[in-house]
Design an enzyme around this catalytic site. Sequence first.
Site, mmCIF file in Angstrom:
data_model
loop_
_atom_site.group_PDB
_atom_site.id
_atom_site.type_symbol
_atom_site.label_atom_id
_atom_site.label_comp_id
_atom_site.label_asym_id
_atom_site.label_seq_id
_atom_site.Cartn_x
_atom_site.Cartn_y
_atom_site.Cartn_z
ATOM 1 N N CYS A 37 0.811 -1.212 0.000
ATOM 2 C CA CYS A 37 0.000 0.000 0.000
ATOM 3 C C CYS A 37 0.849 1.269 0.000
ATOM 4 C CB CYS A 37 -0.884 0.053 1.252
ATOM 5 S SG CYS A 37 -1.944 -1.373 1.510
ATOM 6 N N CYS A 317 32.725 -10.022 -11.151
ATOM 7 C CA CYS A 317 32.553 -9.288 -12.410
ATOM 8 C C CYS A 317 32.388 -7.787 -12.162
ATOM 9 C CB CYS A 317 31.372 -9.843 -13.189
ATOM 10 S SG CYS A 317 29.812 -9.898 -12.297
#
EC number: 2.1.1.63
Length: 352
Positions: A37, A317
Site C-alpha cells: 500500500c 565481475c
Amino acid sequence: MTLTQEKRDEYYQALVEKDSTYDGIFFAGIKTTGIFCHPTCTARKPKYENCEFYLTAEEALLAGYRPCKICHPLSFPHEIPDEIKRLVQAVEEEPEKRWQERDFRDLGLHSATARRKFKEIYGMTFVRYARSRRMGLAFKEISNGSKVIDQQVATGYASPSGFNDAFTKIMGNPAKRTDISILYAYFITTPIGKMLSLSDDHYLYLLEFTDRRGLERELEGLRKSQNFRIIPGKNDINQEVERQILLYFDKKLKVFDLPLFRKGTPFQKDVWALLEKIPMGEVRSYKDLAHDLGDENKVRAVGNANGANQLAIVIPCHRVLKTSGELGGYAGGLERKQYLLNLEKEIKEELC
C-alpha cells in the site's frame, strides 16, 4: 535495500498517520493480507510486526505482494485508465502467464498503446511488472520454506499437482525426464538487497540479486540444461555461502572459498578465471582482460562473458570497468557496483 530500524520506525509512523508527504517514497507490504500500500491507504492499519517496507514497487512485487485495490499504490500520482486496470487484473488471475501479443488482443487492447500507457503510469514496463509479480510469487514460496501441502492450501489449489504445475510455470518448465536433480534455494539478506543462492550437495550453481535483469531466464536455463527441480532448502553449501557473504559485507573476508559450478563456454570460463585473479580492492578494464586472453579485439566478447556470470560477488565481475574508467554495465545495477567497489577498498585497507 536493507532499511535501518530507525527508518522502519519512521515509515511505520507515517503509515499510521497516513502522512501524504511519504506517498511515492516507500511502500508498505502487509504480511497478513499479502498486499502492499501507499502510506495514505485508508484500510485498517496493521501492527508493526506485520509490516515490511520497500523503496520501490518492484521490490514489493518481488517479495510476493500484490497491489492494494483500495489505494492503488502503483498509480501515484496518476489515475488508472480502465484498460490498465484490466491488465493488472489479468496478471492477478494468471500470474504465471508469459504474455504474448494475442493476450492483449483477447482483452480487446492494442498492445503498443497499452504498454505505453502502462509505462507512463507505473514507471516500469508491463513486461517488467508481470515478470516481477510472477517471480515474486515463486520467491515467496521458496522464502517461506513451508511444506508443499501448506503452500497448496494457502494458495487455494485443490490438489498438489495443481500447485506444482503453477509453481513450475512460474519458475520455468524443466525437460520431461526421470533423472531429475534437486537444487536447494535459499535467500540471503545483504545491505544492498536480497540474494538468491542455489546449490545441491556438491556445488553452488547460482548467486544473484533477486531483482537482477535476466534472472528468470537464468533459472530456466539452469533447470533445462541440468534438469533441476528447485525447492526451498538450507543445505550445508547454502549455509556456508551465507556465512561468507555476511563476513564479506562485514569487512571480515577477502577471499571466498566455495565449491563453484561454472556453467559456460570455454571462453567464458577463461574470462571468469581472470576475474577471480583480480585482487580485492583493485579493478581491471575489459580491454585488460582481452589483452590477457591474447586478443585486444575481443573486448565485446569479454563484456558478454562478464555479463553471463551467474555467481555474483564470488566471481567478481563488478571489478571490471570501461577503459575510460567509467563503471560500465552491471546487471545488479550501477549503484550496487559502486557500493561493492567502495566496500572492497575498505576491506583491503583493513585486512592487509
